[in-house]
Motif scaffolding. Structure first.
Motif, PDB file in Angstrom:
ATOM      1  N   ASN A  99       1.849  68.204  24.968  1.00 41.09           N
ATOM      2  CA  ASN A  99       2.550  69.776  24.644  1.00 41.09           C
ATOM      3  C   ASN A  99       2.488  70.514  23.370  1.00 41.09           C
ATOM      4  OD1 ASN A  99       3.490  70.182  27.697  1.00 41.09           O
ATOM      5  ND2 ASN A  99       4.933  68.937  27.009  1.00 41.09           N
ATOM      6  N   ARG A 100       1.083  71.414  23.950  1.00 46.21           N
ATOM      7  CA  ARG A 100       0.673  72.461  22.891  1.00 46.21           C
ATOM      8  C   ARG A 100       0.626  73.754  23.150  1.00 46.21           C
ATOM      9  NH1 ARG A 100      -5.291  69.514  21.631  1.00 46.21           N
ATOM     10  NH2 ARG A 100      -3.534  67.745  20.894  1.00 46.21           N
ATOM     11  N   LYS A 121       5.505  66.428  23.009  1.00 50.63           N
ATOM     12  CA  LYS A 121       6.081  65.013  23.938  1.00 50.63           C
ATOM     13  C   LYS A 121       5.567  65.810  25.516  1.00 50.63           C
ATOM     14  CE  LYS A 121       7.783  61.091  21.643  1.00 50.63           C
ATOM     15  NZ  LYS A 121       9.718  60.302  21.852  1.00 50.63           N
ATOM     16  N   LYS A 122       5.129  65.477  26.403  1.00 56.40           N
ATOM     17  CA  LYS A 122       5.522  65.808  27.629  1.00 56.40           C
ATOM     18  C   LYS A 122       5.085  64.428  29.018  1.00 56.40           C
ATOM     19  CE  LYS A 122       0.889  64.603  30.282  1.00 56.40           C
ATOM     20  NZ  LYS A 122      -0.229  64.789  29.847  1.00 56.40           N
ATOM     21  N   SER A 123       5.065  65.183  29.961  1.00 55.17           N
ATOM     22  CA  SER A 123       5.336  64.170  31.019  1.00 55.17           C
ATOM     23  C   SER A 123       5.130  65.218  32.834  1.00 55.17           C
ATOM     24  CB  SER A 123       7.691  63.991  31.214  1.00 55.17           C
ATOM     25  OG  SER A 123       7.617  63.370  31.819  1.00 55.17           O
ATOM     26  N   THR A 124       5.518  64.602  33.665  1.00 55.53           N
ATOM     27  CA  THR A 124       4.947  64.739  34.554  1.00 55.53           C
ATOM     28  C   THR A 124       6.272  66.272  34.972  1.00 55.53           C
ATOM     29  OG1 THR A 124       5.872  63.363  35.755  1.00 55.53           O
ATOM     30  CG2 THR A 124       4.183  63.130  35.955  1.00 55.53           C
ATOM     31  N   THR A 125       7.514  66.219  34.324  1.00 51.56           N
ATOM     32  CA  THR A 125       8.532  66.845  34.350  1.00 51.56           C
ATOM     33  C   THR A 125       8.828  67.023  33.294  1.00 51.56           C
ATOM     34  OG1 THR A 125       9.702  65.386  35.380  1.00 51.56           O
ATOM     35  CG2 THR A 125       9.010  66.419  36.831  1.00 51.56           C
ATOM     36  N   HIS A 126       9.598  68.080  32.656  1.00 53.48           N
ATOM     37  CA  HIS A 126      10.887  68.735  32.077  1.00 53.48           C
ATOM     38  C   HIS A 126       9.220  68.857  31.034  1.00 53.48           C
ATOM     39  CE1 HIS A 126      14.008  66.066  33.359  1.00 53.48           C
ATOM     40  NE2 HIS A 126      13.715  66.802  34.658  1.00 53.48           N
ATOM     41  N   ASN A 127       8.722  70.031  30.731  1.00 54.03           N
ATOM     42  CA  ASN A 127       8.269  69.966  29.447  1.00 54.03           C
ATOM     43  C   ASN A 127       8.573  71.635  28.582  1.00 54.03           C
ATOM     44  OD1 ASN A 127       5.615  68.084  29.683  1.00 54.03           O
ATOM     45  ND2 ASN A 127       5.593  68.871  31.772  1.00 54.03           N
ATOM     46  N   ASP A 184      12.852  67.516  27.856  1.00 54.32           N
ATOM     47  CA  ASP A 184      13.051  66.166  27.116  1.00 54.32           C
ATOM     48  C   ASP A 184      12.287  64.879  27.708  1.00 54.32           C
ATOM     49  OD1 ASP A 184      13.257  65.083  29.469  1.00 54.32           O
ATOM     50  OD2 ASP A 184      15.818  64.743  29.623  1.00 54.32           O
ATOM     51  N   ALA A 185      11.137  65.526  28.298  1.00 52.68           N
ATOM     52  CA  ALA A 185      10.209  64.863  28.481  1.00 52.68           C
ATOM     53  C   ALA A 185      10.188  63.576  29.652  1.00 52.68           C
ATOM     54  CB  ALA A 185       9.204  64.096  27.352  1.00 52.68           C
ATOM     55  N   ASN A 186      11.642  64.194  30.364  1.00 50.85           N
ATOM     56  CA  ASN A 186      11.725  62.223  30.648  1.00 50.85           C
ATOM     57  C   ASN A 186      12.986  61.412  29.785  1.00 50.85           C
ATOM     58  OD1 ASN A 186      12.252  62.642  33.881  1.00 50.85           O
ATOM     59  ND2 ASN A 186       9.952  63.123  33.865  1.00 50.85           N
ATOM     60  N   ALA A 187      12.917  61.679  28.191  1.00 49.08           N
ATOM     61  CA  ALA A 187      12.946  60.542  27.817  1.00 49.08           C
ATOM     62  C   ALA A 187      14.614  60.703  27.107  1.00 49.08           C
ATOM     63  CB  ALA A 187      11.965  60.549  26.518  1.00 49.08           C
ATOM     64  N   ARG A 188      15.476  60.593  27.638  1.00 46.67           N
ATOM     65  CA  ARG A 188      16.853  60.533  27.017  1.00 46.67           C
ATOM     66  C   ARG A 188      18.013  60.805  25.759  1.00 46.67           C
ATOM     67  NH1 ARG A 188      20.421  61.034  32.311  1.00 46.67           N
ATOM     68  NH2 ARG A 188      22.288  60.688  31.013  1.00 46.67           N
ATOM     69  N   LYS A 224      15.149  64.732  15.376  1.00 49.20           N
ATOM     70  CA  LYS A 224      13.614  64.410  13.924  1.00 49.20           C
ATOM     71  C   LYS A 224      12.483  64.449  15.293  1.00 49.20           C
ATOM     72  CE  LYS A 224      15.011  61.758  10.102  1.00 49.20           C
ATOM     73  NZ  LYS A 224      14.888  59.893   9.756  1.00 49.20           N
ATOM     74  N   SER A 225      12.831  64.496  16.570  1.00 47.07           N
ATOM     75  CA  SER A 225      12.210  65.028  18.156  1.00 47.07           C
ATOM     76  C   SER A 225      12.143  66.018  18.086  1.00 47.07           C
ATOM     77  CB  SER A 225      12.697  64.319  18.914  1.00 47.07           C
ATOM     78  OG  SER A 225      11.884  64.327  20.456  1.00 47.07           O
ATOM     79  N   LEU A 226      10.671  66.268  18.295  1.00 51.71           N
ATOM     80  CA  LEU A 226      10.874  68.017  19.367  1.00 51.71           C
ATOM     81  C   LEU A 226      11.085  68.184  20.358  1.00 51.71           C
ATOM     82  CD1 LEU A 226       7.426  69.102  17.048  1.00 51.71           C
ATOM     83  CD2 LEU A 226       9.369  69.325  16.379  1.00 51.71           C
ATOM     84  N   SER A 227      11.427  66.869  21.480  1.00 50.36           N
ATOM     85  CA  SER A 227      10.998  67.636  22.770  1.00 50.36           C
ATOM     86  C   SER A 227      13.373  67.893  22.557  1.00 50.36           C
ATOM     87  CB  SER A 227      10.796  65.692  23.379  1.00 50.36           C
ATOM     88  OG  SER A 227       9.553  65.776  23.155  1.00 50.36           O
ATOM     89  N   GLY A 228      13.009  68.004  24.380  1.00 54.88           N
ATOM     90  CA  GLY A 228      14.870  68.799  25.037  1.00 54.88           C
ATOM     91  C   GLY A 228      15.289  70.324  23.265  1.00 54.88           C
TER      92      GLY A 228
END
Length: 386
Positions: free
Chosen positions: A146-147, A173-179, A197-201, A208-212
Motif C-alpha cells: 500500500n502506498r 503491507k497489503k492484503s486482500t483485506t484490512h488495508n 493489520d494486513a491480516n498479520a496479527r 516498528k511496523s506501519l501496519s495496524g
C-alpha cells in the motif's frame, strides 16, 4: 454498468424521501426530485471554514436546507472517498482505479486512472486528501504494497488535470483485506493516515511496523518532530482496520475501527497510545489499552468513513447499512438513520456548502445493487437532527 456515471439531479434539489419515526429510518425508495418548497435557506451556526478533507464543521453563511436525501451522482463504480478541491468534488473508485471530478449537475468526468492500482478484495484505490496548496493525495494498493502518491492539480472546474504522481510513502503491507486507507489533514496541518493489520496479527503491537496504525506525517511524507516515537510516523497503534477520521471543534481526534467478531469501535485518538488489537477487542478495562468511547456488534455496524458536522459525528456503516449519528458531547450514545434504506454505506464527508454527503457501496461485491448504485447522497444535518 457501462463504466460511466449518470448525471443526477442538481445538488440544490431535494428528494421525496421523508425522515420518519424516532429511529431516524427512511422508507427504502430511491431518491427523486421534488418541488422547491422542500428546499429553504438556513443560516449556519458555525463560523469556521470547512477543510478540503470534508471532516470539518459546516460552511459559513446561508445555505439550502436539504430536508431529505438527494442524489448528487449515480452509477459510480465502488466509490471509496470524496474530497473537495476549491469546491470541486473528487471521488476515488476502488476497483477501477479512477479518480473522477463531479460537476454541478452530477456529471462525473474521469481525470485519471492510476494504472498501478492492484484491486483485489478490499484493496484498490482507497482514500483521497487535498492539502492547503491544492495538491491531491491518493492511497492505493499496488502489486507489492500500500502506498501514498501526490499529484499537482491544474485547470479549472470541469477541466481539472493531474501531474505525474510523486510517491510520498510506500512499503505499507497489503492484503486482500484490512488495508485501512483513510487519509485526512488534521487541524495541525499534518496528514493522518489509517493502516490495517494486513491480516498479520503481530503488526499492530509492533511500533516498528506501519501496519495496524494511525500514521501522522508532513505533506511531504516526513516525520514530524513531535510524533510520539522518535523517527517514526506512528501516531497510535494496536488497531485492526481503522477507516474513519474526524476532528471535533476543540481538536479532539476520533477514529472508527472494524472489529473481528465481537466489537466494532469508535475511539478518541491520543498520541502514542495502544488501542489493544489483537490482545483485546472492544472495551477491556485494562489500563494498558485505550477503551473505545462506543462499541457495536459488527453485524449492526462495520463503521467505515466518518465526518464531523455541527457537533455530531456521522459514521457510514457497511454491514449495518445505516448512517449513525454520535454527538461529541456524549459519544457513548448514537442515533441510527437510513436503516437498510440505501444498503452499504462507505464514507461520509461535508461539502463546502455545509451539507452531509454519504457514499454507498453496493457494487463492491458484498452488497445488493439497485438502479443508480453506487451513488452519493446529500442531506442537511438540520434535517437529520429533526
Amino acid at each position: 454498468m457501462d463504466g460511466s456515471a449518470r448525471p443526477a439531479k442538481a445538488w440544490g434539489i431535494a428528494a421525496v424521501l421523508i425522515l420518519t419515526g424516532c429511529s431516524g429510518t427512511t422508507s427504502p425508495v430511491a431518491p427523486s426530485a421534488v418541488t422547491s418548497s422542500e428546499i429553504r435557506p438556513v443560516q449556519s451556526s458555525k463560523t469556521s471554514t470547512p477543510s478540503t478533507t470534508g471532516s470539518s464543521p459546516s460552511a459559513t453563511g446561508t445555505r439550502d436546507l436539504i430536508v431529505s436525501p438527494q442524489d448528487v451522482v449515480t452509477d459510480l463504480q465502488t466509490p471509496w472517498s470524496v474530497v473537495f478541491r476549491d469546491g470541486v468534488p473528487l471521488v476515488s473508485e476502488r476497483d477501477s482505479g479512477r479518480i473522477v471530478e463531479l460537476s454541478d449537475d452530477g456529471t462525473a468526468r474521469e481525470i485519471t486512472v492510476i494504472e498501478e492500482v492492484a484491486s483485489r478484495g478490499e484493496g484498490g484505490l482507497l482514500g483521497l486528501a487535498v492539502d492547503d496548496q491544492g495538491r491531491l493525495y491518493a492511497y492505493y494498493t499496488a502489486t507489492d504494497d500500500n502506498r501514498i502518491v501526490r499529484f499537482d492539480v491544474s485547470g479549472d472546474a470541469g477541466s481539472l488535470s493531474l501531474g505525474e504522481p510523486e510517491v510520498i510513502l510506500d512499503g505499507v503491507k497489503k492484503s486482500t483485506t484490512h488495508n485501512g486507507g483513510r487519509m485526512a489533514f488534521g487541524p495541525d496541518g499534518m496528514l493522518y493516515v489509517t493502516t490495517g493489520d494486513a491480516n498479520a496479527r503481530e503488526n499492530p503491537q509492533d511500533v516498528k511496523s506501519l501496519s495496524g496504525k494511525i500514521l501522522r506525517m508532513t505533506a511531504d511524507g516526513g516525520v514530524p518532530p513531535d510524533n510520539p516515537f522518535d523517527g517514526s510516523l506512528v501516531w497510535s497503534f494496536g488497531h485492526r482496520n481503522p477507516q474513519g477520521l474526524a476532528w471535533s471543534d476543540d481538536g479532539t481526534m476520533f477514529a472508527t475501527e472494524f472489529g473481528q467478531q465481537t466489537w466494532d469501535e469508535l475511539n478518541i485518538i491520543e498520541p502514542g497510545r495502544n488501542y489493544g488489537w489483537p490482545v483485546v477487542e472492544g472495551a477491556a478495562g485494562n489500563p494498558d489499552f485505550v477503551d473505545p468511547v462506543q462499541q457495536w456488534a459488527p453485524k449492526d455496524a462495520s463503521p467505515s468513513g466518518m465526518a464531523y458536522l455541527d457537533g455530531t459525528l456521522y459514521i457510514a456503516n457497511l454491514r449495518g447499512q445505516a448512517l449513525r449519528a454520535v454527538p461529541v458531547a456524549d459519544p457513548s450514545t448514537s442515533t441510527v438513520f437510513w436503516d437498510g434504506s440505501y444498503g452499504r454505506l462507505r464514507h461520509a464527508a461535508v461539502s463546502p456548502e455545509g451539507h452531509l454527503w454519504v457514499i454507498t457501496n453496493n457494487t463492491d461485491g458484498r452488497g445488493r445493487a439497485v438502479s443508480g448504485d453506487d451513488r452519493i447522497l446529500a442531506i442537511s444535518a438540520e434535517a437529520l437532527a429533526g
